[in-house]
Design an enzyme around this catalytic site. Sequence first.
Site, PDB file in Angstrom:
ATOM      1  N   VAL A 104       0.841  -1.202   0.000  1.00 12.13           N
ATOM      2  CA  VAL A 104       0.000   0.000   0.000  1.00 12.13           C
ATOM      3  C   VAL A 104       0.878   1.256   0.000  1.00 12.13           C
ATOM      4  CG1 VAL A 104      -1.658   1.315   1.387  1.00 12.13           C
ATOM      5  CG2 VAL A 104      -1.964  -1.138   1.095  1.00 12.13           C
ATOM      6  N   GLU A 152      -7.543   2.319   2.029  1.00 11.19           N
ATOM      7  CA  GLU A 152      -7.201   2.043   0.637  1.00 11.19           C
ATOM      8  C   GLU A 152      -8.044   0.885   0.126  1.00 11.19           C
ATOM      9  OE1 GLU A 152      -6.431   2.667  -2.504  1.00 11.19           O
ATOM     10  OE2 GLU A 152      -5.228   4.024  -1.276  1.00 11.19           O
ATOM     11  N   LEU A 187     -18.400 -12.627  -8.083  1.00  5.87           N
ATOM     12  CA  LEU A 187     -19.279 -13.804  -8.057  1.00  5.87           C
ATOM     13  C   LEU A 187     -18.647 -14.931  -8.881  1.00  5.87           C
ATOM     14  CD1 LEU A 187     -22.993 -12.567  -8.383  1.00  5.87           C
ATOM     15  CD2 LEU A 187     -21.875 -13.585  -6.398  1.00  5.87           C
ATOM     16  N   ALA A 228     -16.924 -18.314  -8.840  1.00  7.46           N
ATOM     17  CA  ALA A 228     -16.643 -19.423  -7.922  1.00  7.46           C
ATOM     18  C   ALA A 228     -15.218 -19.903  -8.147  1.00  7.46           C
ATOM     19  CB  ALA A 228     -17.637 -20.545  -8.174  1.00  7.46           C
ATOM     20  N   CYS A 287      -5.425  -9.612   2.294  1.00 12.45           N
ATOM     21  CA  CYS A 287      -6.471  -8.735   2.851  1.00 12.45           C
ATOM     22  C   CYS A 287      -7.697  -9.476   3.366  1.00 12.45           C
ATOM     23  CB  CYS A 287      -6.891  -7.726   1.792  1.00 12.45           C
ATOM     24  SG  CYS A 287      -5.501  -6.818   1.142  1.00 12.45           S
ATOM     25  N   ARG A 327       0.600 -14.770  -0.020  1.00  7.03           N
ATOM     26  CA  ARG A 327      -0.042 -14.796   1.294  1.00  7.03           C
ATOM     27  C   ARG A 327      -1.421 -15.466   1.234  1.00  7.03           C
ATOM     28  NH1 ARG A 327       1.148  -8.757   3.144  1.00  7.03           N
ATOM     29  NH2 ARG A 327       1.258  -8.473   0.891  1.00  7.03           N
TER      30      ARG A 327
END
Length: 434
Positions: free
Chosen positions: A11, A151, A253, A255, A263, A331
């Site tokens: 960020v 952010e 949306l 899948a 985050c 991550r």
Amino acid sequence: MKIIVLGAGYVGLVSAACFAEFGVHVVCVDQSEEKIAALLRGEIPIFEPGLDDLVKRNVQNGNLSFSTSMVPAIKEADAVFIAVGTPTRRGGGHADLSYVYAAAKEIAQNLSRYTVVVTKSTVPVGTGREIMRLMREANPKAEFDVCSNPEFLREGSAIGDFMRPDRVVIGCESERAAAVMRALYRPLYLIETPMVVANLETAELTKYAANAFLATKITFINEIADLCEKVGADVQTVSKGMGLDGRIGRKFLHAGPGYGGSCFPKDTLALASTAQDKGAPMRLVETVIDVNDRRKKSMAARVIEACGGSVAGKTIAVLGVTFKPNTDDMRDSVSLDVIPALQKAGATIRAYDPEGAKEAAKLLNDVVWGKGAYDAMRGADAAVILTEWNEFRALDLEEVKALLKTPVLVDLRNIYKPEEMRAAGFTYSSIGRR
Ligand code: UGA
């Protein structure tokens, strides 16, 4: 205008480079001498499309510089943005705010004129007010206001998200600070970006609410996908049919194998912890966290099933290991669940990722890294698409078939069409489609 951005992580670096592009003089500060030395050499520590050019251009034109200390620049700064890390604290879901608070104290000790202190890191509700208190305590004479300016940028499209955001949220309780924030975001005012101005707590909570809602949306469609498989429906069409309703919207949306990244997993946990602490538990968010964790862990079983019930002694080619395309970020990536589970079940893993291999090699053991997608698939018993990088979207299917020992393809991102894959001779499985 002159600002300091504390933290040269994701960020911080993106915000620093984008404000510099707006014409602001920015000093980006990080404690890590190694990181700053690399940035001064022109090396960008993360992969983000367009970031290296933006940094280079603004360093050259003098708008952007890097330092390990905020002290020389703070005397002239109109604002200091705190964009340091807020990792999940060990042994709980709370965000670790020690870096944020240490930064706040250091700012207070060095202030010599009115400055706006802005949190850009995602921080729990109440952090802004605590920063205010800590700063007053550290330097009772300091003249400052604290703002929250969360952010909303996405990795992989961070620069576009910063330059053309859906909205800017500003938590700010003085007109003087609001004027500084408006001046900094002037180029966005000119393109009529909506600005949501509120108190500190509202701005802080807006960020968590937005991420938790998106994580919920993904988890909802993932559960619909599981049901689609049981009843013979097609999740992509369900998603389209739902999403065309303007009240629902088509985005988020898709899948897949479960959300990851730096985050959603962290922020949903932090929100659920705050809600528990405050006596307003969020059962929906708690369930989303649990469903998503289980989903990521269950993906290896899908691969094993597609391989006829066992992967012992087999080689599996994994295409994509990052949590999403256009990043090298590992991550909470689903690959960190899938690959070790397949190895434990006796598989050898050959993998390829356009940008993530270096980071992934630190976290995954005994993976044979291919030079490209085709190289990873050579001689494998099955291929698994874990991340939807563009270069996996148009593979030469004849070549893939020739390279694989058996034409088994598990597409956890639904980037191919089941009927086309079957027509091409593949044993193909995907998410929420037959
Ligand atoms: C997310 C938000 O989208 C940003 O708005 C926010 O600023 C950022 O978190 C943050 O808090 O800093 P990011 O984590 O970069 O951005 O990535 P997303 O594009 O949101 O994807 C997150 C995860 O959800 C990925 O694993 C992705 O594969 C998954 N996803 C996303 C789905 O499975 N389906 C979808 O329809 C969308």
